[in-house]
Design a protein around this motif. Structure first.
Motif, PDB file in Angstrom:
ATOM      1  N   GLY A 101      47.316  28.699 -46.006  1.00 10.54           N
ATOM      2  CA  GLY A 101      46.728  27.677 -46.605  1.00 10.54           C
ATOM      3  C   GLY A 101      44.581  28.372 -45.971  1.00 10.54           C
ATOM      4  N   LYS A 102      44.180  29.533 -45.690  1.00 10.32           N
ATOM      5  CA  LYS A 102      43.382  29.054 -45.026  1.00 10.32           C
ATOM      6  C   LYS A 102      43.138  30.907 -46.042  1.00 10.32           C
ATOM      7  N   VAL A 103      41.498  30.635 -46.288  1.00 14.21           N
ATOM      8  CA  VAL A 103      40.759  32.193 -46.914  1.00 14.21           C
ATOM      9  C   VAL A 103      40.295  32.994 -46.534  1.00 14.21           C
ATOM     10  N   LEU A 104      41.441  34.131 -46.014  1.00 11.40           N
ATOM     11  CA  LEU A 104      40.745  35.615 -45.088  1.00 11.40           C
ATOM     12  C   LEU A 104      39.251  35.957 -45.505  1.00 11.40           C
ATOM     13  N   GLU A 105      37.800  36.204 -45.220  1.00 12.14           N
ATOM     14  CA  GLU A 105      37.139  36.077 -46.003  1.00 12.14           C
ATOM     15  C   GLU A 105      36.565  37.521 -45.986  1.00 12.14           C
ATOM     16  N   GLU A 106      36.563  37.925 -44.484  1.00 15.25           N
ATOM     17  CA  GLU A 106      36.405  39.187 -44.138  1.00 15.25           C
ATOM     18  C   GLU A 106      37.616  40.693 -44.910  1.00 15.25           C
ATOM     19  N   ASN A 107      39.011  39.737 -44.899  1.00  9.15           N
ATOM     20  CA  ASN A 107      39.589  40.270 -45.758  1.00  9.15           C
ATOM     21  C   ASN A 107      39.638  41.375 -46.957  1.00  9.15           C
ATOM     22  N   MET A 108      38.374  39.878 -47.844  1.00 11.23           N
ATOM     23  CA  MET A 108      37.790  40.185 -49.352  1.00 11.23           C
ATOM     24  C   MET A 108      37.038  40.955 -49.196  1.00 11.23           C
ATOM     25  N   LEU A 118      38.597  36.006 -56.953  1.00 13.23           N
ATOM     26  CA  LEU A 118      39.685  35.296 -56.666  1.00 13.23           C
ATOM     27  C   LEU A 118      40.212  33.997 -57.585  1.00 13.23           C
ATOM     28  N   LEU A 119      39.093  33.256 -57.998  1.00 11.73           N
ATOM     29  CA  LEU A 119      39.681  32.122 -58.948  1.00 11.73           C
ATOM     30  C   LEU A 119      40.068  33.060 -59.858  1.00 11.73           C
ATOM     31  N   GLU A 120      39.811  33.798 -60.188  1.00 11.54           N
ATOM     32  CA  GLU A 120      40.334  33.964 -61.724  1.00 11.54           C
ATOM     33  C   GLU A 120      41.585  34.546 -61.525  1.00 11.54           C
ATOM     34  N   GLN A 121      41.685  35.366 -60.383  1.00 13.84           N
ATOM     35  CA  GLN A 121      42.827  36.048 -60.774  1.00 13.84           C
ATOM     36  C   GLN A 121      43.590  34.682 -59.809  1.00 13.84           C
ATOM     37  N   LEU A 122      43.393  33.617 -59.302  1.00 15.82           N
ATOM     38  CA  LEU A 122      44.881  32.356 -59.310  1.00 15.82           C
ATOM     39  C   LEU A 122      45.059  31.771 -60.509  1.00 15.82           C
ATOM     40  N   PHE A 128      44.343  27.008 -60.352  1.00 17.61           N
ATOM     41  CA  PHE A 128      43.218  26.074 -60.217  1.00 17.61           C
ATOM     42  C   PHE A 128      43.002  25.838 -59.232  1.00 17.61           C
ATOM     43  N   ASN A 129      43.523  25.634 -57.854  1.00 15.08           N
ATOM     44  CA  ASN A 129      43.208  24.479 -56.813  1.00 15.08           C
ATOM     45  C   ASN A 129      43.616  25.160 -55.376  1.00 15.08           C
ATOM     46  N   VAL A 130      42.692  26.153 -55.122  1.00 10.63           N
ATOM     47  CA  VAL A 130      42.587  26.594 -53.513  1.00 10.63           C
ATOM     48  C   VAL A 130      43.881  26.295 -52.615  1.00 10.63           C
ATOM     49  N   ALA A 131      43.835  24.671 -52.235  1.00  9.65           N
ATOM     50  CA  ALA A 131      44.133  24.000 -51.261  1.00  9.65           C
ATOM     51  C   ALA A 131      46.034  23.994 -51.715  1.00  9.65           C
ATOM     52  N   ASP A 132      46.125  24.417 -53.273  1.00  7.13           N
ATOM     53  CA  ASP A 132      47.803  24.239 -53.497  1.00  7.13           C
ATOM     54  C   ASP A 132      48.318  25.928 -53.329  1.00  7.13           C
ATOM     55  N   VAL A 133      47.620  26.687 -52.183  1.00 10.00           N
ATOM     56  CA  VAL A 133      48.162  28.351 -52.243  1.00 10.00           C
ATOM     57  C   VAL A 133      48.624  28.358 -50.117  1.00 10.00           C
ATOM     58  N   GLU A 134      49.638  28.557 -50.950  1.00  7.24           N
ATOM     59  CA  GLU A 134      50.143  28.891 -49.098  1.00  7.24           C
ATOM     60  C   GLU A 134      50.053  30.584 -48.525  1.00  7.24           C
ATOM     61  N   PHE A 135      50.016  30.960 -49.590  1.00  7.04           N
ATOM     62  CA  PHE A 135      50.173  32.582 -48.664  1.00  7.04           C
ATOM     63  C   PHE A 135      49.082  33.481 -50.491  1.00  7.04           C
ATOM     64  N   ALA A 136      48.485  34.300 -50.250  1.00 10.12           N
ATOM     65  CA  ALA A 136      47.973  35.262 -51.249  1.00 10.12           C
ATOM     66  C   ALA A 136      47.918  37.086 -51.009  1.00 10.12           C
ATOM     67  N   VAL A 137      48.642  37.598 -51.483  1.00 15.87           N
ATOM     68  CA  VAL A 137      47.698  38.946 -51.577  1.00 15.87           C
ATOM     69  C   VAL A 137      47.420  39.853 -52.722  1.00 15.87           C
ATOM     70  N   LEU A 138      46.939  40.734 -51.432  1.00 20.27           N
ATOM     71  CA  LEU A 138      46.401  41.741 -53.347  1.00 20.27           C
ATOM     72  C   LEU A 138      46.893  42.746 -53.000  1.00 20.27           C
TER      73      LEU A 138
END
Length: 286
Positions: A101-108, A118-122, A128-138
């Motif tokens: 649930g935490k955005v890793l800014e350094e990886n971005m 990131l928001l567009e891809q979500l 539509f809510n970052v708080a709903d995401v547990e895990f996301a990988v590019l």
């Protein structure tokens, strides 16, 4: 021979060569490309265009160059299947953008990925809510894979404790007014069955644009006349209603009889029927 005929012949030969080599490289070459495949694809297209129009150049020299650019990704693909290290170097690895649930800014920043991107891809994943995401990988292909938190994931029959039978591929049994015998045989059905189902809804095969049979042998039909309203198939609803009526009748018989033995028997049968109704309802209410 006129130059335009030379160009036509060279272009046809180039198209045939590129088509053949692309078929050999496989479907991956035309779907999600990694860095190396992207470069090879562009170069192959450029070379094909070059040898088609450059009449002063030797045609076989261009074909040789195309074959070299074909062999390089072909051999790399072969060796990357054997080596994880080489595969990571050629294709790259996924980069985690959201973890627990935490955005890793350094990886971005490493991937030069902005917050808007990131928001567009979500949003493309209907998130539509970052708080709903547990895990996301590019992924290495550039696609963002998203795992929602448990409480935000859609309900499934498994979550509700409902057992569902295995699904089978929907078969197209009528196309453009013609019967497709192979899909019918795959589902274990006959032309006679199909004709009977069409008679139930009052249409002929010639008037059917497309007809499909699902897992439960339910026929869906779309006719050429869009204004024609077809009756909906109701076999499932009738079966479910009949089962519920049996359950109610058994319960009523138990209340009506004066014998304790018969009352218990009807009561047990009513409970068993109710269990059957509960188990088959998800299958019949589709």
């Amino acid at each position: 021979m006129p130059e335009w005929i030379h160009i036509v012949l060279r272009s046809l030969a180039a198209v045939a060569i590129i088509f053949l080599l692309t078929r050999i490289l496989g479907k991956k070459q035309i779907s999600e490309l990694n860095f190396f495949e992207y470069i090879a694809g562009i170069t192959l297209g450029s070379l094909a265009g070059f040898i088609s129009t450059e009449l002063e150049s030797h045609f076989m020299h261009g074909v040789t160059s195309i074959l070299i650019w074909f062999l390089i990704p072909y051999l790399f693909e072969f060796f990357t299947l054997k080596s994880k290290r080489l595969r990571s170097w050629v294709e790259g690895d996924g980069t985690v953008f959201i973890k627990e649930g935490k955005v890793l800014e350094e990886n971005m920043k490493k991937e030069r990925y902005s917050t808007d991107e990131l928001l567009e891809q979500l949003r493309k994943k209907n998130v539509f809510n970052v708080a709903d995401v547990e895990f996301a990988v590019l992924e290495a292909t550039g696609e963002l894979s998203v795992l929602l938190k448990k409480e935000n994931q859609p309900l499934t029959p498994k979550h509700l404790g409902i057992k569902i039978g295995p699904e089978q591929e929907t078969q197209t049994v009528i196309m453009d007014g013609s019967i497709m015998d192979e899909p019918l045989a795959t589902r274990g059905l006959s032309r006679e069955w199909l004709q009977t189902e069409l008679e139930k809804i009052g249409v002929t095969i010639e008037n059917v644009f497309i007809g499909q049979v699902d897992t439960y042998a339910q026929l869906y039909v779309d006719v050429y006349d869009d204004m024609l309203q077809l009756p909906q198939a109701s076999q499932n609803e009738l079966l479910l209603a009949t089962l519920k009526k049996c359950e109610a009748d058994l319960a009523l018989y138990g209340l009506a009889t004066g014998q304790e033995t018969m009352k218990r028997m009807y009561g047990e049968l009513s409970k068993k029927t109710a269990q059957i109704v509960e188990s088959v309802t998800p299958l019949l209410q589709r």
